[in-house]
Scaffold this motif. Structure first.
Motif, PDB file in Angstrom:
ATOM      1  N   TYR A   9      79.026  74.945 -49.430  1.00 40.93           N
ATOM      2  CA  TYR A   9      78.820  75.691 -48.184  1.00 40.93           C
ATOM      3  C   TYR A   9      79.012  74.775 -46.982  1.00 40.93           C
ATOM      4  O   TYR A   9      78.045  74.377 -46.325  1.00 40.93           O
ATOM      5  CB  TYR A   9      77.422  76.314 -48.166  1.00 40.93           C
ATOM      6  CG  TYR A   9      77.129  77.173 -49.361  1.00 40.93           C
ATOM      7  CD1 TYR A   9      77.887  78.319 -49.613  1.00 40.93           C
ATOM      8  CD2 TYR A   9      76.116  76.846 -50.255  1.00 40.93           C
ATOM      9  CE1 TYR A   9      77.645  79.107 -50.723  1.00 40.93           C
ATOM     10  CE2 TYR A   9      75.861  77.636 -51.364  1.00 40.93           C
ATOM     11  CZ  TYR A   9      76.628  78.760 -51.597  1.00 40.93           C
ATOM     12  OH  TYR A   9      76.391  79.536 -52.687  1.00 40.93           O
ATOM     13  N   LYS A  26      81.432  77.688 -43.405  1.00 38.85           N
ATOM     14  CA  LYS A  26      80.736  78.908 -43.837  1.00 38.85           C
ATOM     15  C   LYS A  26      79.649  79.306 -42.826  1.00 38.85           C
ATOM     16  O   LYS A  26      79.283  80.465 -42.714  1.00 38.85           O
ATOM     17  CB  LYS A  26      80.070  78.696 -45.196  1.00 38.85           C
ATOM     18  CG  LYS A  26      81.017  78.305 -46.320  1.00 38.85           C
ATOM     19  CD  LYS A  26      81.670  79.507 -46.950  1.00 38.85           C
ATOM     20  CE  LYS A  26      82.332  79.109 -48.268  1.00 38.85           C
ATOM     21  NZ  LYS A  26      83.084  80.237 -48.848  1.00 38.85           N
ATOM     22  N   HIS A  73      84.762  84.526 -48.230  1.00 34.14           N
ATOM     23  CA  HIS A  73      85.221  83.651 -47.133  1.00 34.14           C
ATOM     24  C   HIS A  73      85.760  84.454 -45.940  1.00 34.14           C
ATOM     25  O   HIS A  73      86.387  83.912 -45.044  1.00 34.14           O
ATOM     26  CB  HIS A  73      86.273  82.656 -47.637  1.00 34.14           C
ATOM     27  CG  HIS A  73      86.381  81.416 -46.760  1.00 34.14           C
ATOM     28  ND1 HIS A  73      85.339  80.533 -46.589  1.00 34.14           N
ATOM     29  CD2 HIS A  73      87.396  80.940 -46.003  1.00 34.14           C
ATOM     30  CE1 HIS A  73      85.715  79.558 -45.779  1.00 34.14           C
ATOM     31  NE2 HIS A  73      86.954  79.784 -45.395  1.00 34.14           N
TER      32      HIS A  73
END
Length: 516
Positions: free
Chosen positions: A3, A56, A92
């Protein structure tokens, strides 16, 4: 690394002035959430590393707005940091309310993913506030262990110190590579010479020594100064000592600004010292220059960082005359301010022997005398101008003076650390070599600012000439061990990578590259 995140502080319209950021985080007590909003184009987060492709989530710096029961409706609690998811962890895909774009092609560092972020009423849980220095309860009450917005802001930005430490140290590495390429090539390349005799290496020319040998001395000086900074930073992270925190904050700001500024100029000098072959992309000066150039701007613009150093010096100066103490980094001012500010000794102003000029005490005294004079004179000027111009106007009127003060102080710290390293070197021959380049660093810096010393009669005309003459002689002597000094950096060929800097068969590496 599942992440990856990004650090979303800088905005299109605000960089150095972080307290002026316009992104807002408004607390909604009905849903126990913060609403992150970009109110105008100037507030778009810009140059955010890792945002355009990989990130992210983002640590978003925004003004914390709390609802109130008065006519204003909201209260601005200052800049805080919030964790904001920007892409779905599984797919994503960009999350609703978030717009992401790439910042486009840059002068250098195009391997770094820089993006721009806009937030349109993005809601995050109250827990996503990074609350070490300030927290919000479910009913909208604000609490903090620090008493003011300014103190909370300073504590929040304190973590940027690590980046500055890294940049100062990294910049020295770039300088080592550039100096290695330029000096190795200058020892290899021959040009002209006495009639009917072999051509001589271009490093045998005084003009070339003048370009590169003081730079080599500075590289060593910066090596020891930034090594000291890294050690202080490590100690600070272990102990959290308040005195050390302030010390490292100012030292990292000053060294980052001074070293990166010096390296940026030196890269062009090294390119020029290698003539046309320095212009070939394969010999790396272009990429080194382009990739390093941003070092002068990110993690704090150099001009802004030097002002922080000057401000800290003035604060210490004021405290000294109110009976306070000075911090560790600046303690030479506490110990010797009165001595440095007394009238120069007319006898020592004329001493010109080599032993005297190469005495570390004379060199350090000269550096510290200049800093003390600059500090005293700018304090007087600020006091005078603030009566008519106010504090901001007075600061701006004296800005160039303040920047010179900060640079002078950092040079004093660098020289002190270099002298210390020379004295602590256990091997006699290595110590002699280090002493030689330390003396060159010190005398070259004094000569560069000889006008300042002449104006106050710290150095008589005959002594000024002797300093210049000795600096040139030391450059010649350093040239004689330049190869060993460069080899001591221990940078392998696969790291240096420039064909003209290869330790053997440089020309064959170079010709192979273009296809011969």
């Amino acid at each position: 690394m599942d992440y990856p995140g990004c650090f979303a502080m800088t905005e299109l319209h605000h960089g150095s002035n972080v307290q002026g950021l316009q992104t807002v985080a408004t607390f909604d007590p009905l849903t126990d959430e913060f609403i992150i909003d970009t109110p105008n184009d100037g507030a778009i987060k810009w140059w955010i590393g890792n945002a355009a492709v990989h990130g992210k989530f983002a640590t978003v710096f925004a003004k914390l707005m709390l609802p109130t029961h008065d006519t204003k409706g909201v209260s601005d609690m200052g800049v805080h940091a919030f964790i904001v998811p920007i892409r779905d962890f599984e797919t994503h895909q960009t999350l609703p309310g978030i717009e992401i774009h790439d910042c486009g092609h840059k002068v250098g560092l195009n391997g770094v993913d820089n993006g721009a972020l806009r937030f349109r009423s993005v809601r995050i849980p109250r827990d996503n506030l990074l609350n070490r220095f300030g927290d919000v309860s479910q009913d909208g009450k604000y609490t903090s262990s620090l008493p003011s917005i300014n103190k909370r802001f300073a504590a929040t930005l304190g973590e940027l110190v690590g980046g500055r430490v890294g940049l100062a140290y990294s910049s020295v590495s770039v300088l080592k590579i550039a100096a290695t390429i330029a000096i190795r090539y200058s020892l290899l390349r021959q040009q002209f010479g006495p009639p009917k005799q072999p051509e001589v290496a271009i490093l045998d020319y005084q003009s070339h020594q003048h370009k590169l040998m003081p730079m080599l001395a500075s590289t060593y000086a910066f090596h020891f100064a930034t090594l000291h900074l890294v050690e202080k930073y490590a100690e600070m992270k272990k102990t959290h000592d308040e005195q050390l925190v302030g010390d490292v904050h100012s030292l990292s700001a000053g060294l980052k600004a001074y070293v990166t500024g010096y390296t940026a100029k030196s890269l062009s000098i090294c390119r020029e010292a290698c003539g046309g072959h320095g212009y070939a992309a394969v010999n790396r000066f272009g990429s080194l220059r382009n990739d390093h150039d941003i070092f002068q701007t990110f993690e704090g613009d150099n001009t802004v960082l030097l002002q922080q150093v000057a401000g800290d010096l003035l604060k210490q100066y004021k405290e000294k005359f109110q009976g306070g103490t000075l911090t560790v980094t600046w303690n030479y001012l506490r110990e010797s301010m009165n001595l440095y500010l007394s009238q120069p000794n007319p006898v020592t102003a004329r001493w010109e022997s080599e032993d005297h000029l190469r005495d570390p005490k004379f060199q350090l005294d000269a550096f510290r005398y200049r800093t003390s004079r600059l500090l005293q004179s700018v304090a007087v000027r600020l006091r005078k101008h603030s009566k008519t111009l106010g504090s901001f106007g007075a600061w701006n009127r004296c800005l160039n003076h303040l920047l010179t003060l900060a640079e002078s102080h950092i040079e004093s710290v660098i020289l002190a650390k270099f002298i210390e390293a020379v004295q602590n070197c256990p091997d006699a021959s290595s110590r002699a070599a280090l002493k030689l380049i330390c003396d060159l660093y010190a005398l070259e810096r004094i000569w560069k600012d000889i006008g300042t010393y002449r104006n106050v009669d710290y150095v008589a005309p005959n002594k000024a000439k002797a300093i210049h003459k000795l600096a040139e002689y030391l450059s010649f002597r350093v040239r004689n061990i330049a190869r060993e000094l460069i080899d001591a950096f221990d940078i392998p060929d696969h790291v240096t990578r420039a064909p003209i800097a290869m330790q053997s068969d440089a020309y064959s590496h170079y010709t192979q590259y273009v296809g011969f």
